[in-house]
Design a protein around this motif. Structure first.
Motif, mmCIF file in Angstrom:
data_model
loop_
_atom_site.group_PDB
_atom_site.id
_atom_site.type_symbol
_atom_site.label_atom_id
_atom_site.label_comp_id
_atom_site.label_asym_id
_atom_site.label_seq_id
_atom_site.Cartn_x
_atom_site.Cartn_y
_atom_site.Cartn_z
ATOM 1 N N ALA A 232 26.937 43.262 41.412
ATOM 2 C CA ALA A 232 27.868 42.173 41.717
ATOM 3 C C ALA A 232 29.219 42.409 41.048
ATOM 4 C CB ALA A 232 27.278 40.831 41.286
ATOM 5 N N GLN A 233 29.208 42.846 39.800
ATOM 6 C CA GLN A 233 30.458 43.110 39.089
ATOM 7 C C GLN A 233 31.254 44.239 39.757
ATOM 8 O OE1 GLN A 233 31.725 41.605 36.198
ATOM 9 N NE2 GLN A 233 30.105 40.088 36.283
ATOM 10 N N ASP B 135 32.661 43.083 43.246
ATOM 11 C CA ASP B 135 33.807 42.188 43.143
ATOM 12 C C ASP B 135 35.063 42.898 42.664
ATOM 13 O OD1 ASP B 135 32.374 40.051 44.100
ATOM 14 O OD2 ASP B 135 31.817 39.331 42.108
ATOM 15 N N PRO C 158 37.904 44.610 47.983
ATOM 16 C CA PRO C 158 38.534 43.301 48.117
ATOM 17 C C PRO C 158 40.058 43.387 48.149
ATOM 18 C CG PRO C 158 37.569 43.566 45.931
ATOM 19 C CD PRO C 158 37.184 44.769 46.723
ATOM 20 N N GLN D 289 37.633 38.018 44.477
ATOM 21 C CA GLN D 289 36.363 37.539 45.027
ATOM 22 C C GLN D 289 35.322 37.488 43.926
ATOM 23 O OE1 GLN D 289 35.565 40.637 47.976
ATOM 24 N NE2 GLN D 289 34.014 41.515 46.634
ATOM 25 N N LEU D 290 34.242 36.758 44.212
ATOM 26 C CA LEU D 290 33.187 36.579 43.219
ATOM 27 C C LEU D 290 31.857 36.381 43.930
ATOM 28 C CD1 LEU D 290 32.454 36.075 40.197
ATOM 29 C CD2 LEU D 290 32.857 33.654 40.656
ATOM 30 N N HIS D 291 30.884 37.203 43.581
ATOM 31 C CA HIS D 291 29.516 37.030 44.054
ATOM 32 C C HIS D 291 28.720 36.411 42.917
ATOM 33 C CE1 HIS D 291 30.788 39.984 47.021
ATOM 34 N NE2 HIS D 291 29.720 39.654 47.735
ATOM 35 N N PHE E 48 29.033 33.789 47.930
ATOM 36 C CA PHE E 48 30.239 34.620 47.901
ATOM 37 C C PHE E 48 31.463 33.710 47.965
ATOM 38 C CE2 PHE E 48 33.475 36.881 50.546
ATOM 39 C CZ PHE E 48 33.930 37.717 49.539
ATOM 40 N N TRP F 108 39.438 28.623 44.763
ATOM 41 C CA TRP F 108 38.192 29.291 45.116
ATOM 42 C C TRP F 108 37.445 28.499 46.177
ATOM 43 C CZ3 TRP F 108 36.996 34.069 43.529
ATOM 44 C CH2 TRP F 108 37.674 34.573 42.418
#
Length: 132
Positions: A21-22, A25, A65, A69-71, A94, A102
């Motif tokens: 995830a890191q 993103d 991206p 963005q952030l998962h 997401f 956001w």
């Protein structure tokens, strides 16, 4: 479902999922590819399927991206595990940041098979399914 999952396996699975995830993103396709076994498969249902690290690297390079963005990954359950293989299911949300702040873009789930490879727990097969 196994009721007794070794804590070190569960922690390693959680670490791989968080690292993915890191890297996703941040748009770090090399790091994403390195989280897979050499013959690993990344499947995004209805969108793409990448087989092997190089295909994964190139495929996720195309998803870099353009805006923050952030998962967020939650409710991960390690559903089975041996000393060399584990399966897990996680929920995902997401988020993307736009002018208004956001917002949730989509939700879904990950279904994972991870294997121990050269001492590290890596994705053998990750299926991403987005809710419709």
């Amino acid at each position: 479902m196994t009721t007794s999952i070794d804590a070190s396996v569960a922690a390693a699975v959680q670490t791989a999922i968080a690292a993915y995830a890191q890297a996703l993103d941040a748009g770090r396709a090399d790091e994403i590819a390195a989280l897979y076994t050499p013959d690993g498969v990344a499947e995004i249902v209805g969108m793409a399927r990448f087989e092997g690290r190089e295909a994964i690297r190139q495929g996720f390079g195309g998803f870099a991206p353009q805006t923050p963005q952030l998962h967020l990954i939650a409710n991960t359950v390690v559903t089975s595990a041996t000393e060399d293989e584990a399966t897990a299911t996680s929920n995902l949300a997401f988020f993307a940041r736009g002018k208004a702040g956001w917002t949730v873009q989509t939700v879904g789930r990950y279904d994972d098979v991870l294997r121990r490879h050269d001492g590290a727990w890596l994705f053998q097969h990750r299926v991403t399914t987005f809710a419709e």
